[in-house]
Design a protein around this motif. Structure first.
Motif, PDB file in Angstrom:
ATOM      1  N   LEU A  74       4.500   7.601   5.488  1.00 57.35           N
ATOM      2  CA  LEU A  74       4.617   6.516   4.544  1.00 57.35           C
ATOM      3  C   LEU A  74       3.862   5.254   5.122  1.00 57.35           C
ATOM      4  O   LEU A  74       3.273   4.623   4.394  1.00 57.35           O
ATOM      5  CB  LEU A  74       5.895   6.209   4.080  1.00 57.35           C
ATOM      6  CG  LEU A  74       6.509   7.161   3.232  1.00 57.35           C
ATOM      7  CD1 LEU A  74       8.087   6.605   2.751  1.00 57.35           C
ATOM      8  CD2 LEU A  74       5.870   7.750   2.172  1.00 57.35           C
ATOM      9  N   ALA A  75       4.016   5.036   6.509  1.00 52.00           N
ATOM     10  CA  ALA A  75       3.214   4.089   7.118  1.00 52.00           C
ATOM     11  C   ALA A  75       1.698   4.142   6.849  1.00 52.00           C
ATOM     12  O   ALA A  75       1.097   3.073   6.660  1.00 52.00           O
ATOM     13  CB  ALA A  75       3.622   4.004   8.587  1.00 52.00           C
ATOM     14  N   ILE A  76       1.351   5.297   7.137  1.00 52.93           N
ATOM     15  CA  ILE A  76      -0.246   5.676   6.975  1.00 52.93           C
ATOM     16  C   ILE A  76      -0.622   5.710   5.285  1.00 52.93           C
ATOM     17  O   ILE A  76      -1.486   5.025   5.048  1.00 52.93           O
ATOM     18  CB  ILE A  76      -0.624   6.962   7.654  1.00 52.93           C
ATOM     19  CG1 ILE A  76      -0.233   6.785   9.072  1.00 52.93           C
ATOM     20  CG2 ILE A  76      -2.140   7.286   7.342  1.00 52.93           C
ATOM     21  CD1 ILE A  76      -0.819   5.541   9.921  1.00 52.93           C
ATOM     22  N   LYS A  77       0.120   6.184   4.624  1.00 55.81           N
ATOM     23  CA  LYS A  77       0.074   6.447   3.161  1.00 55.81           C
ATOM     24  C   LYS A  77      -0.178   5.028   2.662  1.00 55.81           C
ATOM     25  O   LYS A  77      -1.129   4.848   1.695  1.00 55.81           O
ATOM     26  CB  LYS A  77       0.985   7.273   2.563  1.00 55.81           C
ATOM     27  CG  LYS A  77       0.976   7.592   1.131  1.00 55.81           C
ATOM     28  CD  LYS A  77      -0.427   8.328   0.762  1.00 55.81           C
ATOM     29  CE  LYS A  77      -0.643   8.609  -0.604  1.00 55.81           C
ATOM     30  NZ  LYS A  77      -1.671   9.471  -0.987  1.00 55.81           N
ATOM     31  N   TYR A  78       0.756   4.279   2.894  1.00 54.34           N
ATOM     32  CA  TYR A  78       0.461   2.787   2.171  1.00 54.34           C
ATOM     33  C   TYR A  78       0.165   1.600   2.957  1.00 54.34           C
ATOM     34  O   TYR A  78       0.324   0.590   2.594  1.00 54.34           O
ATOM     35  CB  TYR A  78       2.005   2.725   1.749  1.00 54.34           C
ATOM     36  CG  TYR A  78       2.583   3.605   0.566  1.00 54.34           C
ATOM     37  CD1 TYR A  78       1.542   3.484  -0.788  1.00 54.34           C
ATOM     38  CD2 TYR A  78       3.567   4.420   0.778  1.00 54.34           C
ATOM     39  CE1 TYR A  78       2.142   4.574  -1.578  1.00 54.34           C
ATOM     40  CE2 TYR A  78       3.848   5.211  -0.074  1.00 54.34           C
ATOM     41  CZ  TYR A  78       2.912   5.504  -1.544  1.00 54.34           C
ATOM     42  OH  TYR A  78       3.575   6.267  -2.220  1.00 54.34           O
ATOM     43  N   ARG A  79      -0.506   1.875   3.976  1.00 52.71           N
ATOM     44  CA  ARG A  79      -1.067   0.918   4.900  1.00 52.71           C
ATOM     45  C   ARG A  79      -2.110   0.180   4.313  1.00 52.71           C
ATOM     46  O   ARG A  79      -2.944   0.600   3.325  1.00 52.71           O
ATOM     47  CB  ARG A  79      -1.245   1.375   6.346  1.00 52.71           C
ATOM     48  CG  ARG A  79      -2.944   2.286   6.364  1.00 52.71           C
ATOM     49  CD  ARG A  79      -2.916   2.584   7.652  1.00 52.71           C
ATOM     50  NE  ARG A  79      -4.137   3.461   7.977  1.00 52.71           N
ATOM     51  CZ  ARG A  79      -4.452   3.979   8.799  1.00 52.71           C
ATOM     52  NH1 ARG A  79      -3.931   3.628  10.185  1.00 52.71           N
ATOM     53  NH2 ARG A  79      -5.473   4.761   9.211  1.00 52.71           N
ATOM     54  N   VAL A  80      -2.476  -1.117   4.677  1.00 52.04           N
ATOM     55  CA  VAL A  80      -3.465  -1.867   4.028  1.00 52.04           C
ATOM     56  C   VAL A  80      -4.471  -2.262   5.129  1.00 52.04           C
ATOM     57  O   VAL A  80      -3.972  -2.473   6.455  1.00 52.04           O
ATOM     58  CB  VAL A  80      -3.205  -3.073   3.281  1.00 52.04           C
ATOM     59  CG1 VAL A  80      -2.110  -2.684   2.123  1.00 52.04           C
ATOM     60  CG2 VAL A  80      -2.274  -3.962   4.216  1.00 52.04           C
ATOM     61  N   LYS A  81      -5.700  -2.589   4.636  1.00 53.49           N
ATOM     62  CA  LYS A  81      -6.683  -3.188   5.654  1.00 53.49           C
ATOM     63  C   LYS A  81      -6.789  -4.522   5.319  1.00 53.49           C
ATOM     64  O   LYS A  81      -7.370  -4.870   4.125  1.00 53.49           O
ATOM     65  CB  LYS A  81      -7.961  -2.353   5.763  1.00 53.49           C
ATOM     66  CG  LYS A  81      -9.023  -2.624   6.771  1.00 53.49           C
ATOM     67  CD  LYS A  81     -10.348  -1.713   6.459  1.00 53.49           C
ATOM     68  CE  LYS A  81     -11.228  -1.917   7.705  1.00 53.49           C
ATOM     69  NZ  LYS A  81     -12.410  -1.170   7.553  1.00 53.49           N
ATOM     70  N   THR A  82      -6.758  -5.619   6.344  1.00 50.59           N
ATOM     71  CA  THR A  82      -6.888  -6.916   6.034  1.00 50.59           C
ATOM     72  C   THR A  82      -8.534  -7.040   6.221  1.00 50.59           C
ATOM     73  O   THR A  82      -9.570  -6.451   6.311  1.00 50.59           O
ATOM     74  CB  THR A  82      -6.542  -7.506   7.304  1.00 50.59           C
ATOM     75  OG1 THR A  82      -6.802  -7.454   8.549  1.00 50.59           O
ATOM     76  CG2 THR A  82      -4.772  -7.253   7.555  1.00 50.59           C
ATOM     77  N   ALA A  83      -8.943  -8.485   6.107  1.00 52.67           N
ATOM     78  CA  ALA A  83     -10.234  -8.938   5.988  1.00 52.67           C
ATOM     79  C   ALA A  83     -10.871  -8.676   6.964  1.00 52.67           C
ATOM     80  O   ALA A  83     -11.982  -8.478   7.090  1.00 52.67           O
ATOM     81  CB  ALA A  83     -10.487 -10.475   5.363  1.00 52.67           C
ATOM     82  N   ASP A  84     -10.140  -8.987   8.137  1.00 55.20           N
ATOM     83  CA  ASP A  84     -10.853  -8.602   9.410  1.00 55.20           C
ATOM     84  C   ASP A  84     -10.456  -7.385  10.132  1.00 55.20           C
ATOM     85  O   ASP A  84     -10.977  -7.179  11.376  1.00 55.20           O
ATOM     86  CB  ASP A  84     -10.120  -9.823  10.448  1.00 55.20           C
ATOM     87  CG  ASP A  84      -8.775  -9.804  10.779  1.00 55.20           C
ATOM     88  OD1 ASP A  84      -7.819  -8.788   9.922  1.00 55.20           O
ATOM     89  OD2 ASP A  84      -8.096 -10.503  11.592  1.00 55.20           O
TER      90      ASP A  84
END
Length: 455
Positions: free
Chosen positions: A114-124
């Motif tokens: 779930l950590a990989i499935k729902y992770r997000v990428k920040t602007a940096d």
């Protein structure tokens, strides 16, 4: 402090009653069944953990992520925590602790997925994830995600900071007569030198420190068990019988109830491997991995090393030593481990000292990252530096605190973190099955995940 300790003891006892035991073990068993026993893939998980998916998205390698998670979990819970469980719950607590680890492999697998499935990428370009993101993005329950992040930010000061600092200071004082305040200053400065460099700095140090400290400790325990070889079978029989028989006792131990053995064994098992607590997936989300299941398997190997191997060895060392040397005072968990290890000439005390110092310091590093990510989720990145400063100051404070208060506070925070995380795992079990079928059951572990949810 005594009144505070009494209150925390009462709250901890309520939080770790039968409802929590059923929820925790029930989740472990449920996930084991619906995911078709991911424990059977443990050797595949170990193999993947030392590979690098350099072409995949993420901030650190899979091994760097695992090492950081192990750094946070392999701490005083593996040494003092096991001894405390034995002192309070009897030798049967060792089996409950071990079983929590065996079934907890499935839960750690699910958390990593779930950590990989729902992770997000920040602007940096950084990757952020963990139960708070699974709760918000997977279930739409931001209020529960906020609660989890809040509990994590606070828990980091207990399980990951003051408990470990207290253990380091106590060992330094009792072994080398180093004042606790001096130890607190040194550990604070060392921690600052590492954590100010961010996740890559933490992962780099942990990748070097964790294999060395774990290997030395495991080899030392094997040597001690060789010395105690005559008492291994009686120790094993006592551990098994005491886990299910309220009156089981012997070898210098007093019998404890099954409830006490289960409660302290499971609580210390969670404290040790953190399966179900939701902490490890925070750093798992930063891993460079091709798909969620690869990192899920890598994450699950952490519980194997932490509890199935290291905690089991510690438990056998302590129980066999108490049987071999009946004069050991087993009523005090804080001194039980030291007394048991000190009976072994040459390597006993140095091994314990090395294990406690390195395990505890690495845990401080790993949990600083967990706390930072929780604060970033709650308030934004601009608050991370202030959190780091408070975290470093707390190391010094923890060095001179009352250990009983610290342990009880840590137990309370563990339970409060676990509840929302376990809820997310159960409610998103359909996602877990879908992803596992897609990559693991269809033998597509090398496939690249191109879904938008991972970007």
């Amino acid at each position: 402090m005594d009144r505070l300790n009494d209150i925390l003891t009462e709250v901890s006892g309520w939080l770790w009653g039968w409802p929590m035991i059923i929820l925790l073990l029930g989740t472990h068993v449920y996930l084991t069944i619906i995911l078709r026993f991911p424990q059977r893939k443990i050797f595949t998980a170990i193999r993947l953990s030392v590979r690098r998916d350099s072409d995949a998205r993420g901030d650190v390698s899979q091994f760097g992520s695992l090492a950081t998670a192990l750094a946070a979990t392999i701490g005083t819970g593996n040494i003092i925590g096991v001894a405390t469980a034995i002192a309070l719950g009897g030798p049967g607590a060792v089996l409950w602790c071990w079983l929590t680890g065996v079934f907890g492999i499935s839960t750690k697998y699910a958390e990593g997925l779930l950590a990989i499935k729902y992770r997000v990428k920040t602007a940096d370009g950084r990757m952020l994830g963990g139960p708070m993101y699974a709760l918000e993005r997977g279930l739409g329950w931001r209020w529960l995600a906020v609660l989890f992040a809040l509990f994590t930010a606070v828990a980091a000061f207990g399980i990951g900071n003051t408990v470990q600092a207290n253990a380091i200071a106590t060992v330094a004082w009792e072994t080398y007569a180093v004042p606790t305040w001096a130890t607190g200053i040194v550990v604070s400065l060392l921690t600052a030198a590492v954590v100010l460099g961010g996740v890559r700095s933490i992962a780099r140090v942990c990748s070097m420190l964790v294999p060395l400290m774990a290997l030395c400790y495991v080899l030392g325990c094997i040597y001690i068990l060789t010395v105690n070889a005559h008492y291994l079978w009686p120790a094993l029989k006592l551990i098994v019988s005491a886990a299910f028989e309220p009156s089981a006792a012997g070898g210098g131990f007093v019998g404890a109830s099954v409830m006490m053995a289960a409660r302290y064994g499971i609580a210390r098992g969670l404290f040790s491997n953190e399966s179900g607590m939701g902490s490890a997936p925070i750093v798992a989300a930063a891993a460079q991995t091709r798909n969620p299941v690869r990192q899920a398997l890598v994450s699950s190997s952490g519980t194997f090393w932490d509890t199935v191997v290291i905690c089991a060895l510690t438990g056998m060392v302590i129980v066999s030593s108490v049987i071999a040397y009946p004069d050991i005072d087993f009523d005090n968990g804080a001194t039980l481990t030291k007394a048991a290890f000190s009976k072994i000439p040459l390597v006993g005390t140095p091994l314990l000292t090395f294990g406690l110092l390195t395990f505890a310091f690495s845990t401080i590093l790993g949990w600083c990252y967990y706390g930072e990510r929780a604060v970033e989720y709650l308030k934004g990145r601009q608050w991370v530096r202030a959190y780091r400063i408070l975290y470093i100051i707390a190391i010094f404070i923890g060095s001179v605190m009352n250990l009983a208060v610290v342990w009880n506070l840590a137990d309370c925070m563990n339970a409060l973190m676990a509840i929302p995380n376990l809820i997310s795992l159960l409610c998103l079990s359909g996602v877990l099955i879908h992803e596992t079928r897609k990559y693991l059951w269809r033998h597509r572990l090398d496939a690249v995940d191109n879904s938008d949810s991972a970007a």
